[in-house]
Design a protein around this motif. Structure first.
Motif, PDB file in Angstrom:
ATOM      1  N   GLY A 154     -27.802   3.049 -27.605  1.00  0.00           N
ATOM      2  CA  GLY A 154     -28.479   4.341 -27.705  1.00  0.00           C
ATOM      3  C   GLY A 154     -27.479   5.460 -27.863  1.00  0.00           C
ATOM      4  N   GLY A 155     -27.985   6.684 -27.840  1.00  0.00           N
ATOM      5  CA  GLY A 155     -27.136   7.843 -28.048  1.00  0.00           C
ATOM      6  C   GLY A 155     -26.108   8.041 -26.944  1.00  0.00           C
ATOM      7  N   SER A 156     -26.454   7.681 -25.721  1.00  0.00           N
ATOM      8  CA  SER A 156     -25.532   7.915 -24.610  1.00  0.00           C
ATOM      9  C   SER A 156     -24.245   7.124 -24.786  1.00  0.00           C
ATOM     10  CB  SER A 156     -26.184   7.535 -23.277  1.00  0.00           C
ATOM     11  OG  SER A 156     -27.343   8.290 -23.071  1.00  0.00           O
ATOM     12  N   HIS A 189     -26.777  17.685 -24.599  1.00  0.00           N
ATOM     13  CA  HIS A 189     -27.497  16.652 -23.846  1.00  0.00           C
ATOM     14  C   HIS A 189     -26.663  16.253 -22.624  1.00  0.00           C
ATOM     15  CE1 HIS A 189     -29.391  12.757 -22.968  1.00  0.00           C
ATOM     16  NE2 HIS A 189     -30.444  13.271 -23.552  1.00  0.00           N
ATOM     17  N   ASP A 271     -23.433  15.839 -31.812  1.00  0.00           N
ATOM     18  CA  ASP A 271     -24.480  14.974 -31.266  1.00  0.00           C
ATOM     19  C   ASP A 271     -25.764  15.219 -32.063  1.00  0.00           C
ATOM     20  OD1 ASP A 271     -26.320  13.545 -29.871  1.00  0.00           O
ATOM     21  OD2 ASP A 271     -26.028  14.554 -27.944  1.00  0.00           O
ATOM     22  N   ALA A 273     -28.262  12.926 -32.033  1.00  0.00           N
ATOM     23  CA  ALA A 273     -29.120  11.821 -31.580  1.00  0.00           C
ATOM     24  C   ALA A 273     -30.589  12.112 -31.860  1.00  0.00           C
ATOM     25  CB  ALA A 273     -28.902  11.558 -30.092  1.00  0.00           C
ATOM     26  N   TYR A 274     -30.995  13.338 -31.584  1.00  0.00           N
ATOM     27  CA  TYR A 274     -32.389  13.675 -31.888  1.00  0.00           C
ATOM     28  C   TYR A 274     -32.555  14.047 -33.370  1.00  0.00           C
ATOM     29  CZ  TYR A 274     -35.931  17.114 -32.975  1.00  0.00           C
ATOM     30  OH  TYR A 274     -36.882  17.826 -33.635  1.00  0.00           O
ATOM     31  N   ASP A 300     -29.383   8.579 -33.514  1.00  0.00           N
ATOM     32  CA  ASP A 300     -30.171   7.594 -32.764  1.00  0.00           C
ATOM     33  C   ASP A 300     -31.287   7.029 -33.642  1.00  0.00           C
ATOM     34  OD1 ASP A 300     -29.545   6.722 -30.244  1.00  0.00           O
ATOM     35  OD2 ASP A 300     -30.666   8.252 -29.164  1.00  0.00           O
ATOM     36  N   HIS A 302     -33.220   4.828 -32.889  1.00  0.00           N
ATOM     37  CA  HIS A 302     -34.440   4.618 -32.098  1.00  0.00           C
ATOM     38  C   HIS A 302     -35.176   5.928 -31.806  1.00  0.00           C
ATOM     39  CE1 HIS A 302     -32.153   4.469 -27.911  1.00  0.00           C
ATOM     40  NE2 HIS A 302     -32.265   5.686 -28.347  1.00  0.00           N
ATOM     41  N   LYS A 303     -34.683   7.008 -32.375  1.00  0.00           N
ATOM     42  CA  LYS A 303     -35.468   8.241 -32.388  1.00  0.00           C
ATOM     43  C   LYS A 303     -35.861   8.535 -33.841  1.00  0.00           C
ATOM     44  CE  LYS A 303     -33.457  10.213 -28.228  1.00  0.00           C
ATOM     45  NZ  LYS A 303     -32.324  11.009 -27.732  1.00  0.00           N
TER      46      LYS A 303
HETATM   47  C1  LIG Z   1     -31.727  11.268 -26.678  1.00  0.00           C
HETATM   48  C2  LIG Z   1     -30.516  12.026 -26.799  1.00  0.00           C
HETATM   49  C3  LIG Z   1     -29.304  11.540 -26.304  1.00  0.00           C
HETATM   50  C4  LIG Z   1     -29.213  10.276 -25.489  1.00  0.00           C
HETATM   51  O1  LIG Z   1     -29.521   9.159 -26.258  1.00  0.00           O
HETATM   52  P1  LIG Z   1     -30.116   7.826 -25.623  1.00  0.00           P
HETATM   53  O2  LIG Z   1     -30.449   7.047 -26.834  1.00  0.00           O
HETATM   54  O3  LIG Z   1     -31.299   8.216 -24.815  1.00  0.00           O
HETATM   55  O4  LIG Z   1     -29.049   7.207 -24.798  1.00  0.00           O
HETATM   56  C5  LIG Z   1     -28.171  12.270 -26.536  1.00  0.00           C
HETATM   57  N1  LIG Z   1     -28.215  13.442 -27.206  1.00  0.00           N
HETATM   58  C6  LIG Z   1     -29.369  13.938 -27.689  1.00  0.00           C
HETATM   59  C7  LIG Z   1     -29.345  15.228 -28.438  1.00  0.00           C
HETATM   60  C8  LIG Z   1     -30.559  13.251 -27.510  1.00  0.00           C
HETATM   61  O5  LIG Z   1     -31.696  13.747 -27.996  1.00  0.00           O
END
Ligand SMILES: *Cc1c(COP(=O)(O)O)cnc(C)c1O
Length: 484
Positions: A154-156, A189, A271, A273-274, A300, A302-303
């Motif tokens: 995941g993103g973390s 995040h 970042d 991720a979203y 991500d 998965h998002k």
């Molecule tokens: C969701 C998110 C994360 C964390 O990602 P995970 O997949 O939940 O580990 C980090 N940064 C942003 C901006 C996010 O939206």
């Protein structure tokens, strides 16, 4: 010898049930298929949220045999209805994930074949698929060919890998830690903060850069703070920008920040991720200008690509920096390293053995092509606009026009009880559960947040949300009248 063979044969008899027969496999499949069809066919009928405040009973492992039928029944009773329904379109709180069916098929294939995606030597095919997904991501985000990447859980973890590489490139250790400075906004995040601690940089200096009225990093202030720090003998090290913040979905001015990072020789981390995959939307491309300047980028799937939970990704330009901490070879691995073999996922990540994640991204893109993914992302943006318009129509206030698909709203009250009123409204919405929304505090004000990213969120979902919000509003007004 005879005795040994007898013992082995006796154990074989007991253990052979771990390989179900074709007949049993077929029966399992029918039951699983029925479960999946039932789950998906009724997904819109089920509530999106049911709050549970106690541990779930009845899921203990008792080490005895049980039938799949009973287990599915248990799952349907104990797991499915509780908490958020994360596969449903009605999940528009936090940042929703996906649950793409074709990813589940990929997981099934990956699990049955159990391909070892950690090392090229073990499964050249699987690792090539992993690496091809990274190649594709480089193309999408305009990263150079020489970029290294990894599919993470995941993103973390993706952010953790990126920040570790930054640390190693700049050799931030010993008494250098307390002199080095990371620049970020309050809106990053929280996994960035976690990563900073995990990699031993708890004592590094963190400079918070304030946000402008659109919740984007104020670049003039960033420049100023960097200059100040240099004058004071400190060592600016890294700047973190967000391509889609969690609270408001804002994309920081990526190009401007990139230029500042370049001019000051900072590691530039983004970042995304979203928000990252919204770069695929034609009319959003401009927002992401400069993303290719990053030293490291997190997205991500998965998002933004609607995969089931379990797939993030990181791209990093400096191969040496990534390898410093993540590549380590042991004697028993000596067969696995040839001269010019492709990159091993295990050399770019803390993980050695890992789930073959590449397939759950690769297979859906192969089956569906890219177009429906892009259409879905564009749809999410328009649905956010539609939701905001409908909210305004029924008397709510909404936050500024969002960059992407995260926004927020609140109900204005004349008395001095606006936060209290909206908090109560949020509670009623959670109790109702038809659609799941979450709350946040923005500018010291309690707001209800919407985050639309599930591929199953459709116009009818938003209509249902409005219906629910109106019902809750009427109920709350009634309750307050009775109290007064
Ligand atoms: C969701 C998110 C994360 C964390 O990602 P995970 O997949 O939940 O580990 C980090 N940064 C942003 C901006 C996010 O939206």
């Amino acid at each position: 010898m005879q005795e040994l063979i007898q013992k082995i044969e006796a154990l074989e008899k007991v253990s052979e049930v771990l390989e179900p027969s074709e007949k049993e496999r077929t029966e399992y499949h029918q039951q699983i298929l029925e479960f999946a069809n039932n789950f998906i066919n009724t997904i819109d009928e089920r509530n999106s949220f049911k709050e549970i405040k106690h541990a779930i009973q009845g899921l203990e492992i008792n080490e005895n045999k049980n039938s799949l039928e009973k287990i599915i029944q248990l799952y349907n009773e104990k797991v499915i209805p509780n908490g958020i329904n994360p596969a449903g379109g009605g999940h528009i709180g936090y940042i929703p994930g996906g649950g793409l069916y074709t990813s589940a098929i990929a997981d099934y294939i990956a699990d049955v074949s159990n391909e070892y995606a950690g090392m090229f030597y073990g499964s050249p095919g699987a690792v090539t698929i992993e690496n091809e997904t990274i190649e594709w991501l480089k193309k999408v985000f305009n990263f150079p060919k020489t970029t290294i990447g990894n599919l993470t859980s995941g993103g973390s973890i993706a952010n953790l890998i990126a920040l570790t590489s930054a640390r190693d490139k700049f050799k931030i250790k010993g008494n250098k830690i307390e002199k080095s400075v990371i620049y970020l906004s309050e809106q990053v995040h929280h996994c960035i903060h976690k990563a900073i601690r995990i990699i031993g940089l708890e004592d590094i200096i963190i400079r918070y850069i304030s946000l402008d009225e659109n919740y984007k990093i104020n670049t003039a202030e960033l420049k100023e703070k960097i200059n100040q720090d240099i004058q004071n003998g400190l060592e600016p090290f890294m700047v973190v920008a967000s391509a889609g913040t969690t609270d408001t979905g804002a994309v920081d001015p990526l190009k401007e920040i990139g230029n500042i990072a370049n001019n000051n020789n900072l590691w530039y981390h983004i970042d995304g991720a979203y928000g990252g995959f919204f770069i695929l939307c034609k009319n959003k491309k401009e927002l992401f200008e400069g993303i290719e300047m990053a030293d490291s980028l997190v997205v991500d799937p998965h998002k933004g690509l609607f995969l089931p939970y379990g797939t993030g990704a990181v791209l990093i330009k400096d191969k040496k920096a990534v390898m410093h901490s993540h590549h380590y070879t042991a004697n028993y691995m000596q067969d696995a390293y040839g001269e010019n073999l492709p990159v091993n996922p295990a050399d770019v990540s803390p993980e050695l053995t890992k789930h073959f994640r590449g397939l759950r991204l690769w297979l859906p893109l192969q089956i569906h092509g890219l177009k429906p993914f892009v259409a879905c992302l564009e749809e999410k943006i328009l649905l956010t606009e539609y939701f905001r318009k409908r909210l305004l129509e029924i008397g709510f206030c909404v936050g500024p026009t969002p960059d992407l698909s995260v926004s927020y709203f609140w109900y204005p009250t004349k008395e001095n009880n606006q936060d209290e009123f909206n908090e109560k409204l949020m509670k009623l919405i959670h109790k109702d559960g038809r659609i799941f929304l979450s709350s946040s505090t923005i500018n010291h004000q309690f707001v209800i947040r919407i985050a639309i990213l599930s591929f199953r969120t459709k116009k009818k979902t938003i209509d249902k949300a409005i219906e629910m919000i109106e019902d809750c509003l009427i109920q709350l007004k009634k309750e307050i009248k009775i109290l007064n």
